[in-house]
Design a protein around this motif. Structure first.
Motif, PDB file in Angstrom:
ATOM      1  N   GLU A  76       0.567  -1.008  -0.136  1.00 15.70           N
ATOM      2  CA  GLU A  76       0.074   0.373   0.191  1.00 15.70           C
ATOM      3  C   GLU A  76       0.767   1.158   0.112  1.00 15.70           C
ATOM      4  OE1 GLU A  76      -2.954   2.569  -0.497  1.00 15.70           O
ATOM      5  OE2 GLU A  76      -3.084   0.297  -1.073  1.00 15.70           O
ATOM      6  N   THR A  77       2.072   0.997   0.507  1.00 19.13           N
ATOM      7  CA  THR A  77       3.056   2.365   0.403  1.00 19.13           C
ATOM      8  C   THR A  77       3.174   2.524  -0.873  1.00 19.13           C
ATOM      9  OG1 THR A  77       3.780   1.992   3.117  1.00 19.13           O
ATOM     10  CG2 THR A  77       5.453   2.964   1.174  1.00 19.13           C
ATOM     11  N   LEU A  78       4.016   1.189  -2.063  1.00 17.29           N
ATOM     12  CA  LEU A  78       4.589   2.175  -2.793  1.00 17.29           C
ATOM     13  C   LEU A  78       3.061   2.047  -3.947  1.00 17.29           C
ATOM     14  CD1 LEU A  78       6.445  -0.596  -3.432  1.00 17.29           C
ATOM     15  CD2 LEU A  78       7.183   1.464  -3.244  1.00 17.29           C
ATOM     16  N   ARG A  79       1.607   1.237  -3.280  1.00 19.90           N
ATOM     17  CA  ARG A  79       1.334   2.863  -4.080  1.00 19.90           C
ATOM     18  C   ARG A  79       0.218   3.803  -3.912  1.00 19.90           C
ATOM     19  NH1 ARG A  79      -3.984   4.199  -4.434  1.00 19.90           N
ATOM     20  NH2 ARG A  79      -4.030   3.877  -1.864  1.00 19.90           N
ATOM     21  N   ARG A  80      -0.025   4.256  -2.623  1.00 19.92           N
ATOM     22  CA  ARG A  80      -0.045   5.287  -2.436  1.00 19.92           C
ATOM     23  C   ARG A  80       1.472   6.196  -3.280  1.00 19.92           C
ATOM     24  NH1 ARG A  80      -2.211   6.341   3.712  1.00 19.92           N
ATOM     25  NH2 ARG A  80      -3.873   4.792   3.629  1.00 19.92           N
ATOM     26  N   TRP A  81       2.626   5.636  -3.273  1.00 21.98           N
ATOM     27  CA  TRP A  81       3.650   6.542  -3.729  1.00 21.98           C
ATOM     28  C   TRP A  81       3.684   7.008  -4.756  1.00 21.98           C
ATOM     29  CZ3 TRP A  81       8.837   4.952  -6.003  1.00 21.98           C
ATOM     30  CH2 TRP A  81      10.019   5.919  -5.617  1.00 21.98           C
ATOM     31  N   HIS A  82       3.505   5.714  -5.355  1.00 23.64           N
ATOM     32  CA  HIS A  82       2.524   5.719  -7.462  1.00 23.64           C
ATOM     33  C   HIS A  82       1.398   7.009  -7.361  1.00 23.64           C
ATOM     34  CE1 HIS A  82       6.219   3.066  -7.950  1.00 23.64           C
ATOM     35  NE2 HIS A  82       6.361   2.572  -9.147  1.00 23.64           N
ATOM     36  N   ALA A  83       0.349   6.589  -7.067  1.00 23.41           N
ATOM     37  CA  ALA A  83      -0.291   7.530  -6.775  1.00 23.41           C
ATOM     38  C   ALA A  83      -0.257   8.678  -6.822  1.00 23.41           C
ATOM     39  CB  ALA A  83      -1.109   7.112  -6.170  1.00 23.41           C
ATOM     40  N   ARG A  84       0.439   9.402  -5.841  1.00 25.42           N
ATOM     41  CA  ARG A  84       0.895  10.861  -5.274  1.00 25.42           C
ATOM     42  C   ARG A  84       1.630  11.655  -6.602  1.00 25.42           C
ATOM     43  NH1 ARG A  84       4.099  11.598  -0.169  1.00 25.42           N
ATOM     44  NH2 ARG A  84       2.201  11.798   0.660  1.00 25.42           N
ATOM     45  N   HIS A  85       2.441  10.302  -7.582  1.00 23.77           N
ATOM     46  CA  HIS A  85       3.910  11.421  -8.368  1.00 23.77           C
ATOM     47  C   HIS A  85       3.671  10.947  -9.418  1.00 23.77           C
ATOM     48  CE1 HIS A  85       6.293  12.671  -5.455  1.00 23.77           C
ATOM     49  NE2 HIS A  85       6.078  11.802  -4.507  1.00 23.77           N
TER      50      HIS A  85
END
Length: 468
Positions: A76-85
């Motif tokens: 979920e951390t990586l998913r949020r990171w990609h969604a943010r950038h």
């Protein structure tokens, strides 16, 4: 924070997993925003049939997360990171003639897949596996352009590697992602929503601004004239070209990373610089020019300098490639000491600012120069990064791929939390003792600043215009 090869980071034994972003094919949408000048040229320089597209190109970051690994939380951390950038979920299409076109996927379409790597627990073997995998899988032409790996240990922490093709990440992004991912991981663990901020601006929006500025350049622009004078002899400058010997193009470049000054020594130097109102960047480039003069008998040091080009607060925490290159030309008088060298370097760095906002790729087109920089120097004061002191506690390192260039020399100088570091890569044909003696002379020149300033006959003005 050192800038090193992955092979120079000791990975502790553990369980390895790769984490790969995924987007459905239908989710990619054409986007009218251009690529930056350097991004477009970079894509054009890559052979799409190259079986090792990441060889010599990828960059990354490695650190140890100070919490146990929970797969669902990390996913979920990586998913949020990609969604943010947006830059991390952007790719290119090269199907039509001309410049590559931008494709973008919505943040809601990104998923993260875990790929356990069985049978590898030894740190050295993990290191070798990762180095080979990144050379095979990272490319500016094929998404994903960013991959992550974790190594779960039998302790309450885990190792994180994030690697990317250079087209979606720069040195500043390499450094800030450590604390960003740490914060995201803790937010997910706590069941919190992620922080929103205007500082996560899209690198595609930056590209619009960069291309507009590039379009305004012409052969008479001041930045073009600065580069024209820099290249008056018709070639990019080389480092110690007289000392380089023929070597096979398949040989990897040697790499050196060392601490030049410990924190106590560095703080003495910084105190002396405060007295004469010079910045550390001036001192670093002046010391390099003095070392260059002493070791090679050349009173003029010319080098390319990568600079961060995040012109507005909206891009301060963005993932992307926000880098330009400017020419630095430092001419010393024969036998000049550090006092004179710093004054001349201050003026040289001020002059280079003329090219700060001018796309160097576009300038090279206008000057009809196909050659890229062969000698470059980068300086970073890590204290500009939020929470920089914690990075050292997490064993944070920024990484570069192994290079095989037969003639490039690059130096990275970092003002870290615990001292001044220098890292370099250089051709296999350059004798190691040549680089060692140069770096030693550089360190001695930096150390000499204290005596230069405090000496009664130093000749330094007590007030100097701040620059650098």
């Amino acid at each position: 924070m050192e800038y090193t090869h992955l092979s120079e980071f000791e990975i502790r034994p553990g369980t390895l997993s790769m984490w790969t972003p995924q987007v459905p094919a239908h989710a990619w949408q054409s986007d009218d925003r251009p690529l930056t000048s350097v991004h477009a040229g970079y894509c054009g320089s890559v052979d799409p049939a190259d079986p090792l597209p990441g060889r010599g190109r990828w960059i990354g970051t490695i650190f140890e997360m100070d919490a146990p690994l929970d797969s669902a939380t990390w996913c979920e951390t990586l998913r949020r990171w990609h969604a943010r950038h947006e830059g991390l979920r952007t790719t290119v299409s090269t199907e039509s003639a001309g410049e590559p076109r931008r494709l973008v996927a919505s943040g809601t379409e990104v998923g993260i897949a875990e790929e356990p790597v069985h049978g590898l627990t030894d740190g050295t073997r993990i290191n070798e596996f990762l180095s080979g995998t990144l050379e095979q899988r990272l490319s500016p032409l094929t998404w994903p352009h960013c991959l992550a790996a974790t190594v779960a240990h039998d302790t309450d922490d885990f190792t994180v590697l994030v690697a990317a093709d250079h087209s979606v990440m720069d040195a500043y992004a390499q450094a800030i992602l450590i604390l960003e991912l740490r914060t995201l991981y803790r937010e997910v663990m706590a069941g919190e929503q992620s922080r929103e901020s205007v500082t996560f601006g899209s690198s595609a929006d930056f590209a619009v601004l960069e291309r507009a500025n590039a379009a305004e350049l012409d052969v008479n622009s001041p930045a073009v004239e600065t580069w024209r004078e820099f290249l008056a002899d018709g070639a990019m400058p080389r480092f110690a070209a007289h000392a380089q010997r023929p070597a096979s193009a398949d040989l990897p470049q040697p790499s050196v990373s060392r601490k030049l000054l410990d924190l106590a020594e560095l703080e003495q130097v910084e105190s002396a610089l405060d007295q004469v109102r010079h910045r550390m960047s001036v001192a670093v480039f002046a010391a390099l020019a003095v070392a260059h003069q002493q070791r090679f008998g050349d009173d003029r040091m010319r080098t390319a300098m990568p600079i961060a080009t995040r012109p507005d607060v909206r891009w301060m925490e963005s993932m992307g490639w926000f880098v330009n290159v400017v020419p630095v030309d430092i001419a010393l008088t024969p036998g000049s000491g550090m006092a004179d060298a710093m004054e001349r370097t201050r003026a040289a760095l001020r002059s280079s600012r003329t090219a700060n906002d001018a796309s160097w790729s576009r300038v090279m087109e206008l000057l009809e120069v196909a050659e890229t920089p062969r000698f470059g120097i980068s300086f970073l004061d890590i204290r500009v990064l939020p929470g920089y002191e914690l990075v050292a506690d997490l064993r944070g390192r920024t990484l570069r791929a192994q290079s095989y260039s037969p003639d490039e020399v690059f130096l990275w100088i970092v003002r870290a939390a615990d001292g001044l570091y220098v890292s370099t890569r250089y051709p296999a044909g350059l004798p190691a003792e040549v680089m060692d003696e140069f770096l030693s002379a550089f360190g001695q020149a930096m150390s000499s600043i204290v005596d230069t300033v405090t000496s009664a006959d130093a000749g330094l003005p007590r007030v100097a215009v701040q620059a650098g």
